[in-house]
Design an enzyme around this catalytic site. Structure first.
Site, PDB file in Angstrom:
ATOM      1  N   SER A  85       0.879  -1.052  -0.006  1.00 11.18           N
ATOM      2  CA  SER A  85       0.401  -0.151  -0.056  1.00 11.18           C
ATOM      3  C   SER A  85       0.589   1.446   0.121  1.00 11.18           C
ATOM      4  O   SER A  85       0.232   2.304  -0.286  1.00 11.18           O
ATOM      5  CB  SER A  85      -0.868  -0.225   1.328  1.00 11.18           C
ATOM      6  OG  SER A  85      -0.112  -0.062   2.347  1.00 11.18           O
ATOM      7  N   LEU A  87       3.254   2.156  -2.109  1.00 14.00           N
ATOM      8  CA  LEU A  87       3.813   2.125  -3.849  1.00 14.00           C
ATOM      9  C   LEU A  87       2.824   2.949  -4.331  1.00 14.00           C
ATOM     10  O   LEU A  87       3.356   3.704  -5.477  1.00 14.00           O
ATOM     11  CB  LEU A  87       3.597   0.921  -4.991  1.00 14.00           C
ATOM     12  CG  LEU A  87       4.855  -0.473  -4.254  1.00 14.00           C
ATOM     13  CD1 LEU A  87       4.743  -1.149  -4.650  1.00 14.00           C
ATOM     14  CD2 LEU A  87       6.115   0.175  -3.624  1.00 14.00           C
ATOM     15  N   ARG A  89       2.404   6.257  -3.804  1.00 11.72           N
ATOM     16  CA  ARG A  89       3.009   7.189  -3.564  1.00 11.72           C
ATOM     17  C   ARG A  89       4.955   7.508  -3.129  1.00 11.72           C
ATOM     18  O   ARG A  89       5.441   8.459  -3.623  1.00 11.72           O
ATOM     19  CB  ARG A  89       2.369   8.279  -2.149  1.00 11.72           C
ATOM     20  CG  ARG A  89       2.696   8.007  -1.026  1.00 11.72           C
ATOM     21  CD  ARG A  89       1.383   7.847  -0.151  1.00 11.72           C
ATOM     22  NE  ARG A  89       1.582   7.179   0.977  1.00 11.72           N
ATOM     23  CZ  ARG A  89       1.130   6.579   1.217  1.00 11.72           C
ATOM     24  NH1 ARG A  89       0.404   5.277   0.395  1.00 11.72           N
ATOM     25  NH2 ARG A  89       1.009   5.263   3.116  1.00 11.72           N
ATOM     26  N   CYS A 204      -2.732   9.194   7.058  1.00 11.95           N
ATOM     27  CA  CYS A 204      -2.969   9.350   5.858  1.00 11.95           C
ATOM     28  C   CYS A 204      -3.595   7.829   5.561  1.00 11.95           C
ATOM     29  O   CYS A 204      -4.514   7.305   4.757  1.00 11.95           O
ATOM     30  CB  CYS A 204      -1.464   9.102   5.216  1.00 11.95           C
ATOM     31  SG  CYS A 204      -1.135  10.956   4.634  1.00 11.95           S
ATOM     32  N   CYS A 355     -12.978   0.484  12.992  1.00  9.71           N
ATOM     33  CA  CYS A 355     -13.036   1.259  11.663  1.00  9.71           C
ATOM     34  C   CYS A 355     -11.405   0.496  11.253  1.00  9.71           C
ATOM     35  O   CYS A 355     -11.861  -0.518  11.442  1.00  9.71           O
ATOM     36  CB  CYS A 355     -13.134   2.785  11.586  1.00  9.71           C
ATOM     37  SG  CYS A 355     -11.462   3.234  13.269  1.00  9.71           S
TER      38      CYS A 355
END
Ligand SMILES: [Zn+2]
Length: 397
Positions: A85, A87, A89, A204, A355
């Site tokens: 997850s 990659l 950015r 993020c 969550c």
């Protein structure tokens, strides 16, 4: 505002470091052709050192450009492994590096870009006990952290050591950048005296980020680091740059040193502190933080469900996350709809909210408690911890 690295900090470096080989003259010719840089500026870059805290979304472009620009020594401190997850950015790393340490992958990439750069990978978490030693070995810091704990730690260490701290942060479609810790400029604490309550500001991983945004901000950080080394132009010291990528607005606001700032104003902060305690992220405080929403551990929930207890299990994440993974028996009500959906939630039974990591469901729980619900529970650590402790077949992301 701009200020070059004091010559004294580079005076004792070996003379070989101050010469440019002919290959370097070619490699850096587009720099050398700039009258503001020239051969002396390029030598200055070669003699300088930058520490990048975090080889993630911000650290990636910053490191790539600093290496390409010929900064002589680049330190990278990170303790994470490359995750799939990342990659979207973190352009330092590639698919083949998934699972290996970020410092290793970063180093290989930077050395391939520029063999004249010495890359120092520091595979460790920056903490109050090692920060002064690690940061003290470099001229400038690029802060690419994604959490308040490390951001305050980096800020305080830079102020104590007198190192410029090139700051950046991103969330969703928005980013910020500045240069803190210059001799008369403000620091991060002048801007944000106290960290926000834990869980209030999502990270993020919780809220998402447009992949190219840390590319923009990290590149701005590299620009500011290079200008600071060269002593050219006006850096962002004393200004905060705000970037809104959705509207593509860039604006800067003036920042002043706060005379009451404990780090750079009154200077009452004379040593590094316990940043877990300061940011409320220590496990002891997490468990006892004042909230009207009770916490339930994954195992306890699993036991209750197995016993056949009637529980309304509500997932407050976004629909795309629901498609990746969910807990069996749950129903989806995204956080943004929880207030309006209250009439569909039973008041005569226990309601467990979850969550990704537990922050959004806590906020949802507080909203329901404010509406008079009194049987609300928050699944501690979210679906991530559920996957780790109860059901490994639930994918993590
Ligand atoms: Zn300050």
């Amino acid at each position: 505002m701009s200020r070059a690295i004091p010559a004294s900090s580079i005076a004792d470096k070996p003379s070989s470091a101050s010469q440019l080989e002919s290959d370097e003259l070619v490699r850096y010719s587009r720099h050398i052709g700039l009258s503001e840089v020239g051969e002396s500026g390029q030598r200055r870059l070669k003699q300088s050192s930058v520490l990048i805290v975090g080889a993630g979304g911000l650290g990636s472009p910053a490191a790539l450009y600093l290496a390409a620009a010929g900064v002589g020594r680049i330190g990278i401190v990170d303790f994470d492994n490359v995750d799939l997850s990342n990659l979207q950015r973190q352009v330092l790393h590639d698919t083949a590096a998934v699972g290996s340490p970020k410092t290793q992958s970063a180093r290989a990439r930077l050395e391939a870009i520029n063999p004249f750069v010495r890359v120092e990978s520091i595979e460790a978490e920056l903490t109050a006990s090692n920060a002064l030693e690690i940061i003290g070995a470099y001229d400038i810091v690029v802060d690419g952290t994604d959490n308040f704990k490390t951001r305050y730690l980096t800020n305080d260490a830079c102020v104590l050591l007198g190192r410029p701290n090139v700051y950046g942060s991103v969330l969703r479609f928005e980013g910020q950048a500045s240069v803190f810790g210059t001799p008369d400029g403000p620091c991060y604490r002048c801007l944000f005296r106290e960290p926000p309550p834990p869980g209030l500001v999502p990270n993020c991983a919780e809220a998402g980020v447009l992949g190219v945004l840390p590319g923009l901000i990290g590149t701005i950080q590299a620009t500011e680091a290079i200008k600071s080394i060269l002593g050219i132009g006006d850096t962002l010291a004393g200004r905060l740059l705000l970037v809104d990528a959705l509207r593509m607005n860039f604006r800067t606001i003036r920042l002043r040193r706060d005379p009451d700032c404990p780090a750079c104003g009154t200077r009452e902060l004379k040593e590094l502190i316990d940043y877990d305690e300061f940011c409320g992220t220590s496990p002891s405080r997490d468990g006892t933080r004042s909230s009207s929403v009770r916490e339930i551990a994954p195992r306890e929930l699993s036991d209750r469900l197995r016993r056949g207890d009637v529980i309304d299990l509500i997932d407050v994440r976004e629909p795309y996350e629901w498609r990746i993974a969910r807990i069996e028996g749950a129903r989806l009500i995204p956080l943004g709809r929880i207030g309006a959906s209250a009439p569909e939630i039973a008041r005569d039974r226990d309601v467990v909210l979850y969550c990704h990591h537990g922050a959004r469901s806590q906020a949802a729980g507080e909203a329901l408690v404010a509406q008079g619900f009194d049987r609300i529970w928050n699944l501690s650590g979210g679906i991530d911890r559920w996957s780790e402790e109860v059901d490994p077949s639930v994918p993590t992301y």
